[in-house]
Write a protein that holds these residues in place. Structure first.
Motif, short mmCIF file in Angstrom:
data_model
loop_
_atom_site.label_atom_id
_atom_site.label_comp_id
_atom_site.label_asym_id
_atom_site.label_seq_id
_atom_site.Cartn_x
_atom_site.Cartn_y
_atom_site.Cartn_z
N SER A 216 0.83 -1.20 0.00
CA SER A 216 0.00 0.00 0.00
C SER A 216 0.86 1.25 0.00
O SER A 216 1.90 1.31 0.66
CB SER A 216 -0.91 0.00 1.23
OG SER A 216 -1.57 1.25 1.35
N PRO A 217 0.43 2.31 -0.74
CA PRO A 217 1.18 3.56 -0.72
C PRO A 217 1.01 4.33 0.58
O PRO A 217 1.78 5.26 0.86
CB PRO A 217 0.56 4.35 -1.89
CG PRO A 217 -0.83 3.79 -2.02
CD PRO A 217 -0.71 2.34 -1.67
N THR A 218 0.03 3.96 1.39
CA THR A 218 -0.21 4.64 2.66
C THR A 218 0.80 4.20 3.70
O THR A 218 1.06 3.01 3.87
CB THR A 218 -1.64 4.36 3.17
OG1 THR A 218 -2.59 4.75 2.18
CG2 THR A 218 -1.90 5.11 4.47
N ALA A 219 1.37 5.15 4.44
CA ALA A 219 2.29 4.83 5.53
C ALA A 219 1.49 4.70 6.82
O ALA A 219 0.96 5.69 7.34
CB ALA A 219 3.35 5.92 5.66
N TYR A 220 1.37 3.49 7.33
CA TYR A 220 0.57 3.24 8.52
C TYR A 220 1.44 3.30 9.77
O TYR A 220 2.60 2.89 9.75
CB TYR A 220 -0.12 1.88 8.44
CG TYR A 220 -1.15 1.79 7.34
CD1 TYR A 220 -2.38 2.44 7.45
CD2 TYR A 220 -0.89 1.05 6.18
CE1 TYR A 220 -3.32 2.36 6.43
CE2 TYR A 220 -1.82 0.97 5.16
CZ TYR A 220 -3.04 1.63 5.30
OH TYR A 220 -3.96 1.55 4.29
N VAL A 221 0.86 3.80 10.87
CA VAL A 221 1.59 3.89 12.13
C VAL A 221 1.50 2.61 12.94
O VAL A 221 2.21 2.43 13.93
CB VAL A 221 1.07 5.08 12.97
CG1 VAL A 221 1.30 6.39 12.25
CG2 VAL A 221 -0.42 4.91 13.30
N ALA A 222 0.59 1.71 12.56
CA ALA A 222 0.44 0.41 13.21
C ALA A 222 -0.13 -0.54 12.17
O ALA A 222 -0.66 -0.11 11.13
CB ALA A 222 -0.48 0.50 14.43
N LEU A 223 -0.02 -1.86 12.43
CA LEU A 223 -0.53 -2.84 11.49
C LEU A 223 -2.02 -2.61 11.28
O LEU A 223 -2.81 -2.67 12.23
CB LEU A 223 -0.28 -4.25 11.99
CG LEU A 223 -0.83 -5.37 11.08
CD1 LEU A 223 -0.06 -5.41 9.77
CD2 LEU A 223 -0.77 -6.71 11.79
N PRO A 224 -2.46 -2.35 10.04
CA PRO A 224 -3.89 -2.12 9.82
C PRO A 224 -4.63 -3.42 9.53
O PRO A 224 -4.05 -4.40 9.07
CB PRO A 224 -3.88 -1.23 8.58
CG PRO A 224 -2.71 -1.72 7.79
CD PRO A 224 -1.67 -2.12 8.82
N LEU A 225 -5.92 -3.41 9.83
CA LEU A 225 -6.84 -4.42 9.33
C LEU A 225 -7.39 -3.87 8.02
O LEU A 225 -8.07 -2.84 8.01
CB LEU A 225 -7.98 -4.66 10.32
CG LEU A 225 -9.18 -5.45 9.79
CD1 LEU A 225 -8.78 -6.87 9.40
CD2 LEU A 225 -10.31 -5.46 10.81
N GLN A 226 -7.06 -4.52 6.91
CA GLN A 226 -7.53 -4.07 5.60
C GLN A 226 -8.59 -5.06 5.12
O GLN A 226 -8.30 -6.22 4.85
CB GLN A 226 -6.38 -3.99 4.61
CG GLN A 226 -5.36 -2.93 5.01
CD GLN A 226 -4.28 -2.75 3.97
OE1 GLN A 226 -3.71 -3.71 3.49
NE2 GLN A 226 -3.99 -1.51 3.63
N ILE A 227 -9.82 -4.59 5.02
CA ILE A 227 -10.95 -5.47 4.76
C ILE A 227 -11.81 -4.95 3.63
O ILE A 227 -12.09 -3.74 3.55
CB ILE A 227 -11.77 -5.67 6.06
CG1 ILE A 227 -12.86 -6.69 5.86
CG2 ILE A 227 -12.31 -4.34 6.61
CD1 ILE A 227 -13.48 -7.16 7.18
N GLU A 228 -12.20 -5.84 2.75
CA GLU A 228 -13.05 -5.48 1.62
C GLU A 228 -14.50 -5.34 2.08
O GLU A 228 -15.02 -6.18 2.82
CB GLU A 228 -12.94 -6.53 0.52
CG GLU A 228 -11.57 -6.61 -0.12
CD GLU A 228 -11.48 -7.68 -1.19
OE1 GLU A 228 -12.51 -8.36 -1.44
OE2 GLU A 228 -10.39 -7.86 -1.76
N HIS A 229 -15.13 -4.27 1.62
CA HIS A 229 -16.54 -4.04 1.96
C HIS A 229 -17.20 -3.23 0.86
O HIS A 229 -16.73 -2.13 0.53
CB HIS A 229 -16.67 -3.30 3.30
CG HIS A 229 -18.08 -2.92 3.63
ND1 HIS A 229 -19.01 -3.83 4.09
CD2 HIS A 229 -18.73 -1.73 3.53
CE1 HIS A 229 -20.16 -3.22 4.28
NE2 HIS A 229 -20.01 -1.94 3.93
#
Length: 275
Positions: A216-229
């Protein structure tokens, strides 16, 4: 909420504790990897006295047991077990949540106030006590057998007919959740939690391929939950809260999980759902 391959090694089984407060106390001390001398210094006691209690040569006072349990971070439920083993009455009640009145109302208001962002409350084995409409949105369309009471957050997340197929970074999120359960198993003597771990760790997992979070191009500060909806990918960062210094078993075992949007697109979509 997360899975690990069925071949993963489960946390080592804890030996069944012997009867009596002394063996129980020794088991907790050894589990925390604290020597008798170190514990004595922390609890303003002596290594000799702790040794006598652990071997059954001295009967500990109620105050001593509670003080030692506090320094060993023994869960509230297990503090009652220590007291019973020593011949004392349990100190901490276990009040049904429905009878907690003001606290229950406050928790429900907290969940509602967090909308449209998802939030839920779980017990010590991840059974869902309450959830808001943000969670209901994410669960829309799941298999009916997973949505029957009692709902379990780990099953809902990791089951092949649950959220797992919708989670883009499943390998990472599953690993995070299983590691979280492993830490809890190391801290709490819970057969139910271990059984749940063994169940969800054995769920089949497809080849995860490339990490969605890593690409992902986004810089996250913590592990994200990436979920399709609904044809889009929503990203959340999870936060878990518990109560400080609980005096009730039920309250001690509650955890509030909130899912904070991790990128502007998720914020925009969720806010569009507001009336």
């Amino acid at each position: 909420m997360t899975p690990v391959a069925a071949t993963e090694k489960a946390p080592a089984q804890q030996p069944a504790p012997a009867k009596g407060a002394g063996p129980l106390l020794r088991a907790w001390r050894e589990q925390r990897r604290i020597s008798q001398l170190e514990l004595a210094l922390r609890a303003d006691s002596s290594a000799r006295h702790i040794s006598f209690v652990e071997t059954g040569r001295s009967r500990p006072s109620e105050e001593f047991l509670l003080r030692i349990a506090d320094h060993l971070d023994v869960p509230v439920r297990e503090r009652n077990a220590l007291l019973l083993a020593a011949g004392y009455a349990p100190r901490f009640p276990e009040t049904p949540l429905d009878e907690l009145g003001t606290l229950r109302e406050g928790l429900e208001q907290l969940l509602q106030g967090y909308e449209p962002y998802p939030a839920l409350i779980v017990d010590a084995t991840y059974n869902v006590i309450a959830a808001n409409r943000g969670i209901a949105m994410l669960l829309d369309g799941l298999s009916e057998d997973l949505l029957t009471s009692p709902l379990n957050a780990m099953r809902l997340t990791l089951h092949p007919r649950g959220l797992a197929p919708r989670i883009r970074n499943l390998a990472e999120w599953r690993g995070h959740l299983l590691h979280q359960m492993e830490r809890q198993i190391a801290l709490f003597r819970s057969d139910a939690l271990r059984e749940l771990y063994e169940e969800v760790a054995a769920y089949p997992v497809d080849d995860p391929g490339e990490s969605a979070a890593g690409s992902s191009p986004t810089a996250y500060v913590a592990l994200p939950l990436q979920i399709e909806h609904d044809g889009r990918t929503l990203s959340f960062i999870s936060s878990i809260s518990t109560f400080n210094t609980p005096m009730d078993v039920t309250v001690a075992e509650l955890a509030i999980e909130t899912l904070l949007p991790a990128d502007p697109a998720t914020v925009k979509y969720l806010q569009s759902l507001l009336p």
